[in-house]
Design a protein around this motif. Structure first.
Motif, PDB file in Angstrom:
ATOM      1  N   VAL A   1      94.770  24.545  36.730  1.00 28.38           N
ATOM      2  CA  VAL A   1      92.865  25.173  36.461  1.00 28.38           C
ATOM      3  C   VAL A   1      93.549  26.310  35.680  1.00 28.38           C
ATOM      4  O   VAL A   1      93.080  26.255  34.572  1.00 28.38           O
ATOM      5  CB  VAL A   1      92.192  25.408  38.073  1.00 28.38           C
ATOM      6  N   VAL A   2      94.156  27.398  35.853  1.00 26.07           N
ATOM      7  CA  VAL A   2      93.964  28.139  35.060  1.00 26.07           C
ATOM      8  C   VAL A   2      94.331  27.909  33.378  1.00 26.07           C
ATOM      9  O   VAL A   2      93.949  28.290  32.690  1.00 26.07           O
ATOM     10  CB  VAL A   2      95.357  29.303  35.642  1.00 26.07           C
ATOM     11  N   GLU A   3      95.330  26.882  33.603  1.00 31.47           N
ATOM     12  CA  GLU A   3      95.670  26.620  32.600  1.00 31.47           C
ATOM     13  C   GLU A   3      94.449  25.696  31.256  1.00 31.47           C
ATOM     14  O   GLU A   3      94.082  25.791  30.373  1.00 31.47           O
ATOM     15  CB  GLU A   3      96.702  24.932  32.334  1.00 31.47           C
TER      16      GLU A   3
ATOM     17  N   ARG B   1      74.999  28.679  20.301  1.00 33.08           N
ATOM     18  CA  ARG B   1      75.656  29.821  20.497  1.00 33.08           C
ATOM     19  C   ARG B   1      75.215  30.498  21.692  1.00 33.08           C
ATOM     20  O   ARG B   1      76.215  31.162  22.843  1.00 33.08           O
ATOM     21  CB  ARG B   1      75.288  30.669  19.661  1.00 33.08           C
ATOM     22  N   ALA B   2      74.449  30.414  22.618  1.00 33.67           N
ATOM     23  CA  ALA B   2      73.489  31.085  23.780  1.00 33.67           C
ATOM     24  C   ALA B   2      74.692  30.712  25.128  1.00 33.67           C
ATOM     25  O   ALA B   2      74.846  30.739  25.706  1.00 33.67           O
ATOM     26  CB  ALA B   2      72.385  31.327  23.945  1.00 33.67           C
ATOM     27  N   ILE B   3      74.299  29.265  24.564  1.00 34.79           N
ATOM     28  CA  ILE B   3      75.050  28.310  26.106  1.00 34.79           C
ATOM     29  C   ILE B   3      76.380  28.443  26.411  1.00 34.79           C
ATOM     30  O   ILE B   3      77.227  28.623  26.806  1.00 34.79           O
ATOM     31  CB  ILE B   3      74.944  26.842  25.161  1.00 34.79           C
ATOM     32  N   VAL B   4      77.174  28.117  24.721  1.00 32.66           N
ATOM     33  CA  VAL B   4      78.519  27.827  24.859  1.00 32.66           C
ATOM     34  C   VAL B   4      79.320  29.797  25.067  1.00 32.66           C
ATOM     35  O   VAL B   4      80.173  29.882  26.018  1.00 32.66           O
ATOM     36  CB  VAL B   4      78.827  28.199  22.954  1.00 32.66           C
ATOM     37  N   GLU B   5      78.595  30.699  25.073  1.00 30.51           N
ATOM     38  CA  GLU B   5      79.097  31.844  25.285  1.00 30.51           C
ATOM     39  C   GLU B   5      78.961  32.026  26.872  1.00 30.51           C
ATOM     40  O   GLU B   5      79.819  32.665  27.890  1.00 30.51           O
ATOM     41  CB  GLU B   5      78.243  33.064  24.749  1.00 30.51           C
ATOM     42  N   GLN B   6      78.113  31.695  26.843  1.00 27.66           N
ATOM     43  CA  GLN B   6      77.979  31.315  29.068  1.00 27.66           C
ATOM     44  C   GLN B   6      78.708  30.218  29.507  1.00 27.66           C
ATOM     45  O   GLN B   6      79.425  30.909  30.229  1.00 27.66           O
ATOM     46  CB  GLN B   6      76.448  31.150  29.442  1.00 27.66           C
ATOM     47  N   MET B   7      78.919  29.381  29.106  1.00 22.49           N
ATOM     48  CA  MET B   7      79.797  28.326  29.547  1.00 22.49           C
ATOM     49  C   MET B   7      81.915  29.445  29.424  1.00 22.49           C
ATOM     50  O   MET B   7      82.447  29.057  29.779  1.00 22.49           O
ATOM     51  CB  MET B   7      80.029  27.469  28.667  1.00 22.49           C
ATOM     52  N   ARG B   8      81.900  29.596  28.260  1.00 24.52           N
ATOM     53  CA  ARG B   8      82.873  30.678  27.627  1.00 24.52           C
ATOM     54  C   ARG B   8      83.032  31.238  28.913  1.00 24.52           C
ATOM     55  O   ARG B   8      84.415  31.955  29.750  1.00 24.52           O
ATOM     56  CB  ARG B   8      82.990  31.252  26.948  1.00 24.52           C
TER      57      ARG B   8
ATOM     58  N   ALA C   1      85.558  33.097  34.639  1.00 25.88           N
ATOM     59  CA  ALA C   1      85.812  33.175  35.738  1.00 25.88           C
ATOM     60  C   ALA C   1      87.030  32.395  36.804  1.00 25.88           C
ATOM     61  O   ALA C   1      86.904  32.187  37.557  1.00 25.88           O
ATOM     62  CB  ALA C   1      84.560  33.736  36.478  1.00 25.88           C
ATOM     63  N   HIS C   2      86.197  30.938  36.585  1.00 29.53           N
ATOM     64  CA  HIS C   2      86.774  29.973  37.777  1.00 29.53           C
ATOM     65  C   HIS C   2      88.249  30.223  37.519  1.00 29.53           C
ATOM     66  O   HIS C   2      89.448  29.973  38.590  1.00 29.53           O
ATOM     67  CB  HIS C   2      86.813  28.604  36.524  1.00 29.53           C
ATOM     68  N   GLY C   3      88.894  30.472  36.265  1.00 23.96           N
ATOM     69  CA  GLY C   3      90.671  30.457  35.759  1.00 23.96           C
ATOM     70  C   GLY C   3      90.752  32.314  36.280  1.00 23.96           C
ATOM     71  O   GLY C   3      91.823  31.612  37.235  1.00 23.96           O
ATOM     72  N   LYS C   4      90.413  32.424  36.876  1.00 25.71           N
ATOM     73  CA  LYS C   4      90.125  33.762  37.316  1.00 25.71           C
ATOM     74  C   LYS C   4      90.598  34.124  38.999  1.00 25.71           C
ATOM     75  O   LYS C   4      91.238  33.970  39.509  1.00 25.71           O
ATOM     76  CB  LYS C   4      89.391  35.079  37.198  1.00 25.71           C
ATOM     77  N   ALA C   5      89.407  33.111  39.221  1.00 21.41           N
ATOM     78  CA  ALA C   5      89.554  33.482  41.044  1.00 21.41           C
ATOM     79  C   ALA C   5      91.269  31.875  40.549  1.00 21.41           C
ATOM     80  O   ALA C   5      91.294  31.795  42.118  1.00 21.41           O
ATOM     81  CB  ALA C   5      88.136  31.899  40.663  1.00 21.41           C
TER      82      ALA C   5
END
Length: 213
Positions: free
Chosen positions: A140-142, A166-173, A178-182
């Protein structure tokens, strides 16, 4: 019902149902699109086509994320990890819905190759899960590291006046970070190089094809 009461057969049925919904394009968002209050600026036909190509790639990336989380949740060895994968999958489903909606607004469509990439991602996620929970978390991290880099490049490549995309892509990013950090905080192990190379190869194949179809 909590997932800890699910039998293996229950999880198989849930996994199959989720796969069918993802592949068929049936996704519902729990959050409104980040572009809900952003006006759609005028774009040339070429700019609109370019934005659609990038968002189509992002949509297939989210289809692949569903394949990964679906398989990892199904084969996770701990209930805690299974619940974490299921939670992340639900959040990622927002991305599916947002990008599908944006493609419609751009008068375009999702990729016909999405089912193939879902299957490939599911296979990779299964391999990661069978290696054990720490390696599954490392996967998941990778994955999120590569997706974050990929989304950053799209932020640079989107037409300057396409604020909605751009607004959609930024929120996805931000969600991917957050998922990687979790996953990292839950004890992720480093992903073996062969798996990283396989992930990179699949990513390049996906981005090089789904931009167009």
């Amino acid at each position: 019902m909590s997932s800890r009461y699910h039998t293996p057969f229950d999880r198989f049925i849930c996994s199959a149902d989720k796969a069918l919904r993802v592949i068929s394009g049936v996704a519902s968002a729990s959050r409104p699109t980040p572009a809900v209050h952003v006006d759609d600026a005028h774009m040339t036909d070429e700019e609109r086509k370019h934005s659609a190509g990038l968002i189509r790639v992002d949509h297939v990336g989210e289809v692949m994320a569903q394949g990964l989380y679906n398989s990892q949740a199904r084969f996770a060895r701990s209930d805690t990890l299974r619940q974490q994968f299921e939670k992340a999958s639900r959040e990622e489903e927002d991305h599916l819905a947002w990008t599908a909606q944006r493609l419609k607004e751009l008068n375009s469509q999702t990729s016909v190759l999405a089912p193939l990439f879902y299957a490939g991602a599911y296979a990779l996620g299964t391999v990661a899960a069978k290696m054990g929970d720490p390696h599954s978390l490392g996967f998941v991290v990778e994955t999120e590291r590569q997706v974050e880099k990929h989304l950053e490049s799209h932020m640079q490549r989107l037409p300057a006046n396409d604020a909605k995309s751009r607004a959609i892509v930024e929120q996805m990013r931000l969600d991917e970070i957050a998922h990687g950090k979790a996953a990292q905080d839950m004890g992720a192990a480093d992903t073996p190089l062969p798996v990283k190379l396989a992930m990179t190869a699949m990513s390049k194949l996906m981005t090089g094809t789904t931009y167009y179809i």
